[in-house]
Design a protein around this motif. Structure first.
Motif, PDB file in Angstrom:
ATOM      1  N   UNK A  39       0.841  -1.206   0.000  1.00  0.00           N
ATOM      2  CA  UNK A  39       0.000   0.000   0.000  1.00  0.00           C
ATOM      3  C   UNK A  39       0.873   1.251   0.000  1.00  0.00           C
ATOM      4  N   UNK A  40       1.897   1.273   0.843  1.00  0.00           N
ATOM      5  CA  UNK A  40       2.783   2.433   0.887  1.00  0.00           C
ATOM      6  C   UNK A  40       3.568   2.581  -0.410  1.00  0.00           C
ATOM      7  N   UNK A  41       4.036   1.473  -0.955  1.00  0.00           N
ATOM      8  CA  UNK A  41       4.797   1.528  -2.206  1.00  0.00           C
ATOM      9  C   UNK A  41       3.923   2.032  -3.352  1.00  0.00           C
ATOM     10  N   UNK A  42       2.662   1.589  -3.376  1.00  0.00           N
ATOM     11  CA  UNK A  42       1.741   2.071  -4.406  1.00  0.00           C
ATOM     12  C   UNK A  42       1.544   3.576  -4.288  1.00  0.00           C
ATOM     13  N   UNK A 283      -5.051  -0.654  -3.316  1.00  0.00           N
ATOM     14  CA  UNK A 283      -6.255  -0.107  -3.949  1.00  0.00           C
ATOM     15  C   UNK A 283      -6.753   1.116  -3.177  1.00  0.00           C
ATOM     16  N   UNK A 284      -6.776   1.019  -1.854  1.00  0.00           N
ATOM     17  CA  UNK A 284      -7.209   2.161  -1.042  1.00  0.00           C
ATOM     18  C   UNK A 284      -6.256   3.337  -1.213  1.00  0.00           C
ATOM     19  N   UNK A 285      -4.970   3.051  -1.253  1.00  0.00           N
ATOM     20  CA  UNK A 285      -3.978   4.115  -1.437  1.00  0.00           C
ATOM     21  C   UNK A 285      -4.186   4.818  -2.773  1.00  0.00           C
ATOM     22  N   UNK A 286      -4.442   4.046  -3.828  1.00  0.00           N
ATOM     23  CA  UNK A 286      -4.653   4.621  -5.156  1.00  0.00           C
ATOM     24  C   UNK A 286      -5.905   5.488  -5.182  1.00  0.00           C
ATOM     25  N   UNK A 287      -6.965   5.050  -4.503  1.00  0.00           N
ATOM     26  CA  UNK A 287      -8.193   5.846  -4.418  1.00  0.00           C
ATOM     27  C   UNK A 287      -7.914   7.194  -3.760  1.00  0.00           C
ATOM     28  N   UNK A 288      -7.154   7.165  -2.669  1.00  0.00           N
ATOM     29  CA  UNK A 288      -6.820   8.410  -1.976  1.00  0.00           C
ATOM     30  C   UNK A 288      -6.006   9.336  -2.873  1.00  0.00           C
ATOM     31  N   UNK A 289      -4.992   8.785  -3.508  1.00  0.00           N
ATOM     32  CA  UNK A 289      -4.117   9.587  -4.360  1.00  0.00           C
ATOM     33  C   UNK A 289      -4.899  10.245  -5.488  1.00  0.00           C
TER      34      UNK A 289
END
Length: 311
Positions: A39-42, A283-289
């Motif tokens: 998640x962090x790497x994404x 997936x959650x990280x990408x949504x936030x970004x």
């Protein structure tokens, strides 16, 4: 990903950061370290450069995971961590845990070791109550750490206006980490205008109100053992918040989700430098970004928010 200045520090930060509390595994239900690292790497691959953690998140587990992320890319990331949340306790002799600058610096050095770095970009005092002996100890320690070149910027995590002003009495406060969201706008009255006036960077935690503003919770939602939200469904405010969130779902349209609209809301405020939603998965990280690329909220959007809050 758009970037902003962290107040007067000159540090460039991605307007969406990564809040690493959940990956500590001690407050938000079970986590998988490999999944957390992905998640962090994404997030980093998508342009996030601000990573926020704390020594108490998973009793150091979060910081240790962040160390794996920053290895080999330390100069590309802005690392923020916090110390001092245990300051309301007393040591075996009855003294405040962080009552002396040396104790603060010891906690700082422990964070350095877990993070595998020789400096921290932003170090926050995690004390969030009224002024105590620990406040003065942190202020003295901050000055020493800055002189030694071990921190680039210092701050405090609180919404207490008097406490913020006390910490900034000599103009040395660089950043404040505070709780701000569509559902919690109290800092708009005094705190955010003060930070903007003083050139102090605002780091927003809780921009999704601990998941409420994803729109995924219902009256029948249950939370796992070990999740700090476990008793929420039994509390009166939870039903009230669900009602507001239902009304706010009109902010989601086209490719914009409710959570992305909620992130855009906090970024609308000119005092805000970075929002730090948490994420457990890539997936959650990408949504936030993706919220960084979404259009700013319109005047109509803001009227809807104001009306729902007023109601």
């Amino acid at each position: 990903m758009y970037t902003r200045k962290l107040g007067k520090t000159g540090i460039d930060v991605s307007e969406i950061g990564f809040g690493a509390w959940a990956i500590g595994g001690d407050a938000w239900g079970p986590v998988d370290d490999a999944q957390s690292l992905r998640a962090m790497e994404a997030a980093a691959e998508l342009g996030v450069n601000f990573i926020d953690t704390a020594d108490v998140y998973g009793n150091g587990r979060s910081e240790t995971l962040v160390a794996k992320l920053i290895e080999g890319r330390r100069d590309k990331l802005v690392v923020s961590t916090k110390g001092g949340l245990m300051g309301h306790h007393r040591d075996p002799r009855g003294e405040p845990v962080y009552g002396q600058p040396a104790k603060v610096i010891e906690a700082f050095e422990n964070s350095l070791r877990r993070l595998g770095t020789d400096y921290i970009d932003v170090y926050f005092c995690h004390l969030w109550w009224d002024k105590t002996e620990e406040t003065e100890a942190f202020m003295d320690a901050f000055a020493q750490l800055k002189r030694d070149g071990k921190v680039r910027a210092v701050g405090v995590s609180t919404e207490n206006f008097d406490y913020i002003k006390h910490f900034n009495r000599d103009g040395g406060l660089d950043a404040v980490q505070l709780d701000y969201s569509i559902l919690n706008r109290s800092v708009e009255r005094e705190v955010l205008p003060y930070l903007q006036e003083q050139g102090i960077g605002a780091v927003v935690r809780g921009p999704l109100r601990m998941g409420m503003l994803t729109g995924k919770f219902q009256a029948a939602t249950t939370f796992p053992e070990g999740d700090i939200r476990r008793n929420w469904p039994n509390e009166a405010w939870f039903a009230e918040s669900l009602s507001k969130v239902e009304a706010l779902k009109g902010l989601a349209h086209g490719e914009r989700t409710l959570s992305q609209a909620a992130l855009r809301f906090v970024l609308n405020h000119p005092a805000v430098s970075v929002a730090i939603p948490g994420a457990k998965t890539a997936e959650q990280a990408a949504q936030n970004v993706s919220a960084s690329a979404r259009p700013l909220l319109s005047e109509d959007d803001m009227r809807i928010i104001d009306q729902i809050q007023a109601g």
